[in-house]
Design a protein around this motif. Structure first.
Motif, PDB file in Angstrom:
ATOM      1  N   MET A 184       0.519  -1.260   0.307  1.00  0.00           N
ATOM      2  CA  MET A 184       0.534   0.257  -0.050  1.00  0.00           C
ATOM      3  C   MET A 184       1.116   1.351  -0.534  1.00  0.00           C
ATOM      4  SD  MET A 184      -3.424  -0.993   2.526  1.00  0.00           S
ATOM      5  CE  MET A 184      -3.672   0.137   3.006  1.00  0.00           C
ATOM      6  N   GLU A 185       1.951   1.129   0.963  1.00  0.00           N
ATOM      7  CA  GLU A 185       2.866   2.633   0.857  1.00  0.00           C
ATOM      8  C   GLU A 185       3.274   2.364  -0.865  1.00  0.00           C
ATOM      9  OE1 GLU A 185       5.339   2.429   3.952  1.00  0.00           O
ATOM     10  OE2 GLU A 185       4.020   1.781   5.647  1.00  0.00           O
ATOM     11  N   THR A 186       4.406   1.402  -0.799  1.00  0.00           N
ATOM     12  CA  THR A 186       4.935   1.064  -2.223  1.00  0.00           C
ATOM     13  C   THR A 186       3.970   2.400  -3.416  1.00  0.00           C
ATOM     14  OG1 THR A 186       6.179  -0.603  -2.016  1.00  0.00           O
ATOM     15  CG2 THR A 186       6.154  -0.126  -3.988  1.00  0.00           C
ATOM     16  N   LEU A 187       2.765   1.882  -3.259  1.00  0.00           N
ATOM     17  CA  LEU A 187       1.521   2.250  -4.768  1.00  0.00           C
ATOM     18  C   LEU A 187       0.961   3.260  -4.468  1.00  0.00           C
ATOM     19  CD1 LEU A 187       0.353  -1.783  -5.973  1.00  0.00           C
ATOM     20  CD2 LEU A 187       1.974  -0.325  -6.743  1.00  0.00           C
ATOM     21  N   ARG A 239      -6.316   7.199   8.471  1.00  0.00           N
ATOM     22  CA  ARG A 239      -5.433   6.888   7.355  1.00  0.00           C
ATOM     23  C   ARG A 239      -6.540   6.095   5.947  1.00  0.00           C
ATOM     24  NH1 ARG A 239       0.553   5.187   6.212  1.00  0.00           N
ATOM     25  NH2 ARG A 239      -0.022   2.981   5.068  1.00  0.00           N
ATOM     26  N   GLU A 240      -6.583   6.533   4.693  1.00  0.00           N
ATOM     27  CA  GLU A 240      -7.678   5.947   4.121  1.00  0.00           C
ATOM     28  C   GLU A 240      -6.703   5.958   2.913  1.00  0.00           C
ATOM     29  OE1 GLU A 240     -10.205   9.359   3.418  1.00  0.00           O
ATOM     30  OE2 GLU A 240     -11.016   9.486   5.823  1.00  0.00           O
ATOM     31  N   LEU A 241      -7.520   4.330   2.159  1.00  0.00           N
ATOM     32  CA  LEU A 241      -6.693   4.191   0.842  1.00  0.00           C
ATOM     33  C   LEU A 241      -7.727   5.740   0.205  1.00  0.00           C
ATOM     34  CD1 LEU A 241      -8.681   0.826   0.589  1.00  0.00           C
ATOM     35  CD2 LEU A 241      -6.095   1.306   0.359  1.00  0.00           C
ATOM     36  N   VAL A 242      -6.518   5.567  -0.607  1.00  0.00           N
ATOM     37  CA  VAL A 242      -6.643   6.757  -1.844  1.00  0.00           C
ATOM     38  C   VAL A 242      -6.843   6.363  -3.459  1.00  0.00           C
ATOM     39  CG1 VAL A 242      -5.962   9.019  -0.132  1.00  0.00           C
ATOM     40  CG2 VAL A 242      -4.195   8.170  -1.715  1.00  0.00           C
ATOM     41  N   ASP A 243      -7.388   7.125  -4.375  1.00  0.00           N
ATOM     42  CA  ASP A 243      -7.218   7.442  -5.540  1.00  0.00           C
ATOM     43  C   ASP A 243      -5.876   8.338  -5.725  1.00  0.00           C
ATOM     44  OD1 ASP A 243      -8.924   5.493  -5.771  1.00  0.00           O
ATOM     45  OD2 ASP A 243     -10.798   6.976  -5.728  1.00  0.00           O
ATOM     46  N   SER A 244      -5.065   8.032  -6.843  1.00  0.00           N
ATOM     47  CA  SER A 244      -3.200   8.571  -6.911  1.00  0.00           C
ATOM     48  C   SER A 244      -2.917   8.007  -8.308  1.00  0.00           C
ATOM     49  CB  SER A 244      -2.822   9.224  -5.711  1.00  0.00           C
ATOM     50  OG  SER A 244      -2.019   7.557  -5.468  1.00  0.00           O
ATOM     51  N   GLU A 245      -1.950   9.050  -8.578  1.00  0.00           N
ATOM     52  CA  GLU A 245      -1.348   8.499 -10.105  1.00  0.00           C
ATOM     53  C   GLU A 245      -0.888   7.497  -9.577  1.00  0.00           C
ATOM     54  OE1 GLU A 245      -1.961  10.177 -12.874  1.00  0.00           O
ATOM     55  OE2 GLU A 245      -3.554  11.308 -12.875  1.00  0.00           O
ATOM     56  N   TRP A 246      -1.310   6.100 -10.337  1.00  0.00           N
ATOM     57  CA  TRP A 246      -0.255   4.790 -10.560  1.00  0.00           C
ATOM     58  C   TRP A 246       1.016   5.013 -10.838  1.00  0.00           C
ATOM     59  CZ3 TRP A 246      -2.549   0.530  -8.871  1.00  0.00           C
ATOM     60  CH2 TRP A 246      -1.806  -0.597  -8.697  1.00  0.00           C
ATOM     61  N   PRO A 247       1.591   4.979 -10.138  1.00  0.00           N
ATOM     62  CA  PRO A 247       3.163   5.105  -9.798  1.00  0.00           C
ATOM     63  C   PRO A 247       3.563   4.674 -11.462  1.00  0.00           C
ATOM     64  CG  PRO A 247       2.656   3.811  -7.591  1.00  0.00           C
ATOM     65  CD  PRO A 247       1.465   3.991  -8.892  1.00  0.00           C
TER      66      PRO A 247
END
Length: 102
Positions: free
Chosen positions: A58-61, A94-102
């Protein structure tokens, strides 16, 4: 995808397979929604090594946000570092978020 991310993903797949949980590597890598759903499902399995691998992935992504209170981050399902019997709602910072795919 960098080599570190790939190695972590394959380790996660191996740990999931040991618990009989399905893990589609190709779909996990290509579909952010599927990756989030898979991680959420795997976090429900009572296995410390698997949960640690999920948190690391989760941290990596970048699927989490930092704590709003300045404390240690947690996940949507609650803090995995919380003492036994602690309420998952107690650390919804802390929540899962939608961010740019690395």
């Amino acid at each position: 995808m960098d080599q570190t991310t790939l190695v972590r993903m394959l380790r996660l797949r191996t740990l999931a397979a040991r618990k009989g949980a399905p893990f589609d590597v190709e779909r996990f890598a290509a579909d952010r929604g599927h990756a989030k759903a898979t991680l959420k499902t795997l976090l429900q399995i009572d296995d410390d090594e698997l949960q640690a691998a999920c948190r690391q992935m989760m941290e990596t992504l970048r699927l989490t946000t930092p704590s709003r209170r300045g404390g240690a981050p947690s996940t949507v399902s609650g803090s995995l570092d919380a003492p036994a019997g602690a309420s998952p709602a107690a650390d919804a910072s802390r929540e899962l978020v939608d961010s740019e795919w690395p």
